[in-house]
Design an enzyme around this catalytic site. Sequence first.
Site, PDB file in Angstrom:
ATOM      1  N   LYS A  19      40.854   3.161 -84.443  1.00  0.00           N
ATOM      2  CA  LYS A  19      42.267   2.823 -84.633  1.00  0.00           C
ATOM      3  C   LYS A  19      42.497   2.172 -85.996  1.00  0.00           C
ATOM      4  O   LYS A  19      43.514   2.427 -86.647  1.00  0.00           O
ATOM      5  CB  LYS A  19      42.745   1.898 -83.519  1.00  0.00           C
ATOM      6  CG  LYS A  19      44.212   1.462 -83.645  1.00  0.00           C
ATOM      7  CD  LYS A  19      45.182   2.647 -83.660  1.00  0.00           C
ATOM      8  CE  LYS A  19      46.623   2.212 -83.938  1.00  0.00           C
ATOM      9  NZ  LYS A  19      47.229   1.442 -82.854  1.00  0.00           N
ATOM     10  N   LYS A  64      47.865  -7.025 -89.988  1.00  0.00           N
ATOM     11  CA  LYS A  64      46.697  -7.300 -89.142  1.00  0.00           C
ATOM     12  C   LYS A  64      45.774  -6.094 -89.053  1.00  0.00           C
ATOM     13  O   LYS A  64      44.565  -6.195 -89.249  1.00  0.00           O
ATOM     14  CB  LYS A  64      47.188  -7.728 -87.760  1.00  0.00           C
ATOM     15  CG  LYS A  64      46.110  -7.948 -86.710  1.00  0.00           C
ATOM     16  CD  LYS A  64      46.050  -6.816 -85.682  1.00  0.00           C
ATOM     17  CE  LYS A  64      47.332  -6.621 -84.908  1.00  0.00           C
ATOM     18  NZ  LYS A  64      47.207  -5.557 -83.868  1.00  0.00           N
TER      19      LYS A  64
END
Length: 307
Positions: A183, A251
């Site tokens: 991811k 993030k």
Amino acid sequence: METPYPEPIAPAKTRIGWIGIGVMGAAMASRLLSAGYSITIYARSPSKALPLQSKGAQLANSPYDVAKCSDVVFTMVGHPSDVRSVVLDTNHGILAGLNPGGVIVDTTTSSPALAREIFQAAKAKGCHSIDSPVSGGDIGARDGKLAIFAGGDQLAVNWLSPLYEVFGKVTYMGQAGCGQSCKIGNQIVVGANLLGLSEGLVFAEKAGLDARNFVDAVRTGAAGSMVMELFGERMIEGDFRAGGFAEYMVKDMGMGVDVVEESDDERVPVLPGAALGKQLFAGMVANGDGHLGTQALITVIERLNGK
């Protein structure tokens, strides 16, 4: 695996827990409800649970309480720190309440190292843990067309396949943490595509082109991408409602970039494009736009061009 699973997954048998009912989580949980599954949810703001409750979901008081009455517990929260708190809290966390044989499925984009830690903690309790973050945005979540990246025990991923099929297509990536690593790589590519699309649209406008005509002209060529299909019209319209918050891209991309900055290991890749993307998304956060959708990256390029 040595640890047994609950019975084969079926709507009439498998009890689902869900923690994290933002844009993505609510859409995914709603699909499970529509498929006939019994779901218990937890929300820090109970009022946010009302739409799912109206569809039949039950509301619990804590992640621990969700886990006590569930065979499989999904999480879709914001940051790795949230995952740690929700899953590993000694008194109120999922793992404290989960019965042996239960399964934790973290769909949050989180840390590979944390995924490995949770995997080992679950194993020690006779439970299973799979890290399976998703890609496809709010549209993919709503339509059941998400790409799902799974890390952990492959037998557990296979066992979960009836649930994954409700959300989209799952790909097994390898041992615990590999789903999260996939991811992060996905987000690096998405960030680069968003930046390219933003700059292309700003350039087209400066050149006097019609933005929609520009997108229609290039979408079937080499410049076309899923990012263009998901976000092109929204960027043209100035529709910056969030399917995923821009602050989360800081993030997500940071988990790839920061490894480079903190390591002397020659095997760690140098990622200048990802570093730039992280910086630009951080600029959005600094401008107070962190809760806009990721497609609002175009506003940074527009500001740099005096708009």
